[in-house]
Design a protein around this motif. Structure first.
Motif, short mmCIF file in Angstrom:
data_model
loop_
_atom_site.label_atom_id
_atom_site.label_comp_id
_atom_site.label_asym_id
_atom_site.label_seq_id
_atom_site.Cartn_x
_atom_site.Cartn_y
_atom_site.Cartn_z
N ILE A 255 36.31 34.64 52.64
CA ILE A 255 37.57 34.19 52.03
C ILE A 255 37.42 34.06 50.52
N ALA A 256 36.28 33.52 50.09
CA ALA A 256 36.04 33.36 48.65
C ALA A 256 36.00 34.71 47.94
N ILE A 257 35.35 35.70 48.55
CA ILE A 257 35.26 37.03 47.95
C ILE A 257 36.65 37.65 47.84
N VAL A 258 37.46 37.51 48.90
CA VAL A 258 38.82 38.06 48.88
C VAL A 258 39.64 37.42 47.76
N ILE A 259 39.59 36.09 47.68
CA ILE A 259 40.39 35.38 46.67
C ILE A 259 39.92 35.73 45.26
N LEU A 260 38.61 35.78 45.05
CA LEU A 260 38.08 36.08 43.71
C LEU A 260 38.43 37.50 43.29
N THR A 261 38.36 38.45 44.22
CA THR A 261 38.74 39.83 43.89
C THR A 261 40.23 39.92 43.57
N PHE A 262 41.03 39.25 44.35
CA PHE A 262 42.48 39.20 44.12
C PHE A 262 42.79 38.64 42.73
N LEU A 263 42.15 37.53 42.38
CA LEU A 263 42.39 36.90 41.07
C LEU A 263 41.86 37.77 39.93
N THR A 264 40.77 38.49 40.17
CA THR A 264 40.23 39.38 39.14
C THR A 264 41.25 40.44 38.76
N GLU A 265 41.86 41.06 39.76
CA GLU A 265 42.82 42.13 39.48
C GLU A 265 44.07 41.62 38.79
N LEU A 266 44.47 40.39 39.10
CA LEU A 266 45.62 39.81 38.39
C LEU A 266 45.26 39.47 36.96
N ALA A 267 44.05 38.93 36.77
CA ALA A 267 43.66 38.43 35.45
C ALA A 267 43.28 39.54 34.48
N ILE A 268 42.80 40.67 34.98
CA ILE A 268 42.27 41.71 34.09
C ILE A 268 43.34 42.25 33.15
N VAL A 269 44.62 42.22 33.58
CA VAL A 269 45.68 42.71 32.70
C VAL A 269 46.07 41.67 31.65
N LEU A 270 45.68 40.42 31.87
CA LEU A 270 46.02 39.36 30.93
C LEU A 270 44.97 39.23 29.83
N ASN A 271 43.71 39.11 30.24
CA ASN A 271 42.62 38.96 29.27
C ASN A 271 41.30 39.11 30.01
N TYR A 272 40.38 39.86 29.41
CA TYR A 272 39.08 40.11 30.05
C TYR A 272 38.31 38.82 30.28
N ALA A 273 38.42 37.86 29.36
CA ALA A 273 37.69 36.60 29.50
C ALA A 273 38.12 35.86 30.76
N ILE A 274 39.42 35.89 31.06
CA ILE A 274 39.91 35.24 32.27
C ILE A 274 39.40 35.97 33.50
N ALA A 275 39.41 37.29 33.44
CA ALA A 275 38.92 38.08 34.58
C ALA A 275 37.45 37.79 34.86
N VAL A 276 36.65 37.60 33.80
CA VAL A 276 35.22 37.34 33.98
C VAL A 276 34.99 36.04 34.74
N LEU A 277 35.93 35.09 34.62
CA LEU A 277 35.82 33.84 35.37
C LEU A 277 35.69 34.11 36.87
N PHE A 278 36.30 35.22 37.33
CA PHE A 278 36.30 35.55 38.76
C PHE A 278 35.33 36.68 39.10
N ILE A 279 35.11 37.59 38.13
CA ILE A 279 34.16 38.68 38.38
C ILE A 279 32.76 38.13 38.61
N THR A 280 32.35 37.19 37.77
CA THR A 280 30.98 36.66 37.83
C THR A 280 30.67 35.98 39.16
N PRO A 281 31.47 34.98 39.60
CA PRO A 281 31.14 34.37 40.89
C PRO A 281 31.25 35.35 42.06
N ASN A 282 32.13 36.34 41.95
CA ASN A 282 32.27 37.33 43.02
C ASN A 282 30.98 38.14 43.15
N ALA A 283 30.47 38.63 42.00
CA ALA A 283 29.22 39.40 42.03
C ALA A 283 28.05 38.54 42.49
N LEU A 284 28.05 37.30 42.06
CA LEU A 284 26.97 36.39 42.48
C LEU A 284 27.01 36.11 43.98
#
Length: 598
Positions: A371-400
C-alpha cells in the motif's frame, strides 16, 4: 533568487490518470509476490514497474516501442548490476556507460522522459543486493515481468482511442492557430506566431511518429489533412496580413476533431506522403563533436563513473545511493537546472529519508509495504509536474522501500545519517562535475549552429526555386532533413545556453529574435515546397539570394558587422522575402557588437 526559483510551484494540470496507473503498476508485482510467498521477488519485479514512468502523450505506435526498449534496458541494467557486483571498478565504468548511452539515445531521438535515471537506479540497486552473479538472468527476468505489466497498462488506452495523442496535437494546433489569427495586428502577434510555428513542428513530429506505412487508416489520413489545412490557413493569413472573417475564427476555435475523423473521406484526395529520417541518419547527425547531445552524454557518463568510483573507494554503507544522487542531479539540462536539482535533491531527500525511516522502523508487514509503495508512486506522479523537490519527498522513500524492505532496520539514526550523507556527496559530485566539464558547451556551440542552420536553409531554398528541381521529390531530401535537424538543435542549444551563464543572459537573449526568425523562415520554406506551381527564379536572383545567406552566415562565423543586402522578390511568396529581410536586421543587431557573440 536561484534558490527561490528551485522551489517554484509550476501551475500545470495534475495527471490523475497517469498517477493512478503508475500506482497500479508499482503495486501489482509486489502484491503478487506477497501472495505467492515470494515477497522479495515481487519487490524485484517492482523495479520493472518504473517502465511506466516513461509513458507520455505520444502516439501509441511510438509508445509501444519506447516502453518495450525501456523495460528491456531496465532488465539488462539489473542483470549487468548483478553480474558485476563483485567487481567495483568494472561496475563504476559500466554504470557510466549505461548513463551515457541512455542519455545519448533520449537526446538524439528527442524523447521526453526521465532518460537514464531509472536504468542507473536498476543497475545500482542490483549491485547492492546479495552478491550472486548466477542470479543475473533470474533477476532480469523478474524485472522484465514488472516492465511487461507496465507496457500493457501503458498501452491500454489504444483500445479505446488509438489516435488520442494525434488528436490532442491537432486540437492544440487549431487552438494556437486561433490565438494567432486573433492577435494579428496587435503587439501579441510575434509571440503567438512563434508559439504557433513551434506547435506546427511538434504536431508534425507527433504525426510522423505515429505513421506506419502498413496501417494508413482513414482516421489517420484525415488527421494529416486537418494538419495540412491548418498550414494552408496560416500561410494564407500571413500572405494577406489582415484580419480574417469572424466566422472563420469561430470555426477554427470550435473544430471538433473527434467528429471530423469519423466522417468518411468520400471524394477527398487523401494521398499522403510522410517522410521521416532513418534512425541511422538521426544518430549520425548526433554523433559528431559539435553535437550537444553527444557532449552531454559523455559528461553524464564520465561524472557518473567518477561518483561510483568515489562511492566504492570508501567504506560507505549502501554506497550506490551516491551514484543514484549524482545521476538525478545531472538530469538537469543546464548549469542552472543542475544547481536546482542539487538543491531539490538534497533537501527533498532529507525529508524523504525521514519518512522512509519512520516506515521501516515500524517494521511494516507485506501488505502495508504494498500500500505504501502504491501511494508513494501515485504521489510522485502528481508531484513531479509541480516541483522536483516535492516529488523527491516520495521518490526517496519509495526506492528505499523497494531496496530495504527485506532487511530489518535496527539502527534508525545510523540508517538516516548514512543515506543523507550519500545523497549530499552524490549531489555535490554531480554539481561539481557539471561545473568543471563543459560548463559552456551550449553557448560555445550557438554561433556555429546558427551558421549551419542558415547555410542549410540556403541550400534548401536553392533547390526549391532553381530550374534543376524538375522531377525531384522534395519530401525525403537530405537538405530538408538537415535544415530541420539544425533548426531543432539550434533551439535546444540556445535554451540550454541561457541556463549556463546567468551573467551573460541578457547578451544571449539578444539572439532570440534572430533564432525565432530562422525557425519561421524554415517553416515557410517547408510550407512552400508543397506548391508545385512555385516560381523558378532566374540565375541572377538565385545568386543574389545565395549571397544574402552566405553574408549572414559569414558575419556570425567571423564576427564582423553585417551589411544589409538586397533580397530579390519571390513572386507569390513575399513572406519568404520579408522574413529574410527581418533575419538580416536581427543578425545585424547581433553582429554590431561582435563581443556578444559566444
Amino acid at each position: 533568487m536561484l534558490i527561490d526559483h528551485a522551489f517554484t510551484i509550476n501551475k500545470r494540470p495534475l495527471p490523475w490518470t497517469k498517477a493512478i496507473s503508475a500506482g497500479i503498476c508499482s503495486g501489482i508485482p509486489v502484491l503478487v509476490g506477497l501472495l505467492a510467498g515470494k515477497f522479495e521477488y515481487g519487490l524485484m519485479a517492482g523495479i520493472g514497474s518504473f517502465t511506466y514512468l516513461y509513458v507520455f502523450n505520444i502516439p501509441y505506435a511510438q509508445r509501444a516501442k519506447k516502453l518495450f526498449f525501456a523495460l528491456l534496458g531496465m532488465s539488462i541494467s539489473v542483470g549487468l548490476g548483478t553480474l558485476l557486483a563483485p567487481f567495483p571498478i568494472a561496475s563504476a565504468l559500466v554504470v557510466g556507460l549505461i548513463g551515457a548511452i541512455a542519455t545519448f539515445i533520449f537526446g538524439a531521438l528527442r524523447i521526453a522522459g526521465p532518460a537514464a535515471i531509472f536504468f542507473v537506479l536498476g543497475f545500482a540497486m542490483a549491485t547492492g543486493m546479495a552478491i550472486d552473479p548466477s542470479l543475473a538472468p533470474f533477476r532480469a527476468g523478474l524485472v522484465s515481468l514488472g516492465g511487461g505489466l507496465a507496457w500493457v497498462i501503458g498501452m491500454v488506452g489504444w483500445l479505446r482511442n488509438p489516435y488520442g495523442p494525434e488528436i490532442i496535437a491537432i486540437k492544440k494546433t487549431y487552438q494556437d492557430l486561433a490565438h494567432y489569427i486573433d492577435s494579428v495586428g496587435t503587439n501579441r502577434s510575434d509571440e503567438t506566431k512563434r508559439r504557433l510555428v513551434s506547435t506546427f513542428k511538434s504536431t508534425e513530429d507527433t504525426l510522423s511518429a505515429g505513421y506506419a506505412a502498413w496501417r494508413s487508416s482513414e482516421p489517420y489520413i484525415q488527421l494529416i489533412l486537418l494538419y495540412e489545412r491548418a498550414n494552408e490557413i496560416f500561410v494564407g493569413v500571413l500572405d494577406k496580413n489582415e484580419m480574417v472573417p469572424p466566422q472563420l475564427l469561430t470555426a477554427i476555435r470550435n473544430i471538433a476533431v473527434e467528429e471530423l475523423i469519423k466522417e468518411p473521406l468520400g471524394e477527398i484526395d487523401h494521398e499522403i506522403n510522410i517522410s521521416k529520417p532513418s534512425l541511422k541518419r538521426i544518430f549520425n547527425d548526433s554523433f559528431n563533436r559539435s553535437s550537444l547531445v553527444l557532449l552531454t552524454a559523455i559528461r553524464y557518463g564520465v561524472v557518473l563513473s567518477i561518483a561510483a568510483i568515489v562511492a566504492y573507494s570508501f567504506d560507505f554503507n549502501r554506497s550506490y545511493w551516491i551514484t543514484l544522487s549524482c545521476a538525478a542531479v545531472m538530469s538537469g539540462s543546464s548549469i542552472i537546472s543542475t544547481f536546482h536539482r542539487a538543491i531539490q535533491r538534497s533537501l527533498g531527500t532529507v525529508v524523504g529519508i525521514l519518512i522512509a525511516t519512520i516506515i521501516l522502523f515500524l517494521h511494516p508487514e507485506g501488505i502495508v509495504i504494498v500500500i505504501a509503495i502504491v501511494i508513494l508512486t501515485f504521489l510522485t506522479e502528481l508531484a513531479i509536474v509541480l516541483n522536483y523537490a516535492i516529488a523527491v519527498l516520495f521518490i526517496t522513500p519509495n526506492a528505499l522501500l523497494l531496496a530495504e524492505s527485506t532487511t530489518p532496520l535496527q539502527h534508525a539514526a545510523y540508517f538516516t545519517t548514512a543515506r543523507i550523507t550519500d545523497v549530499v556527496i552524490g549531489s555535490v559530485i554531480g554539481l561539481i562535475g557539471t561545473l568543471l566539464i563543459g560548463r559552456r558547451q551550449a553557448s560555445g556551440l550557438l554561433s556555429d549552429l546558427m551558421v549551419q542552420t542558415i547555410r542549410s536553409q540556403q541550400q534548401y531554398l536553392f533547390l526549391l526555386f532553381s530550374k534543376h528541381r524538375t522531377g525531384l521529390d522534395f519530401k525525403p531530401f537530405l537538405e530538408r532533413n538537415a535544415m530541420k535537424t539544425h533548426s531543432n538543435n539550434l533551439r535546444l542549444v540556445y535554451t540550454t545556453a541561457l541556463g549556463e551563464m546567468p551573467s551573460r543572459k541578457i547578451a544571449l537573449e539578444s539572439f532570440n529574435p534572430a533564432i525565432d526568425s530562422i525557425e519561421h523562415l524554415g517553416y515557410l520554406l517547408e510550407a512552400c515546397q508543397k506548391y508545385a506551381d512555385r516560381p523558378t527564379l532566374s540565375d541572377e536572383s538565385l545568386a543574389q539570394l545565395l549571397l544574402v545567406f552566405e553574408t549572414m552566415a559569414a558575419a556570425i562565423e567571423h564576427r564582423y558587422p553585417l551589411s544589409m543586402k538586397h533580397v530579390p522578390e519571390i513572386q507569390a511568396f513575399s513572406k519568404i522575402q520579408q522574413e529574410i529581410i527581418h533575419l538580416q536586421k536581427h543578425i545585424q543587431m547581433i553582429t554590431a557588437q561582435s563581443e556578444s557573440i559566444p
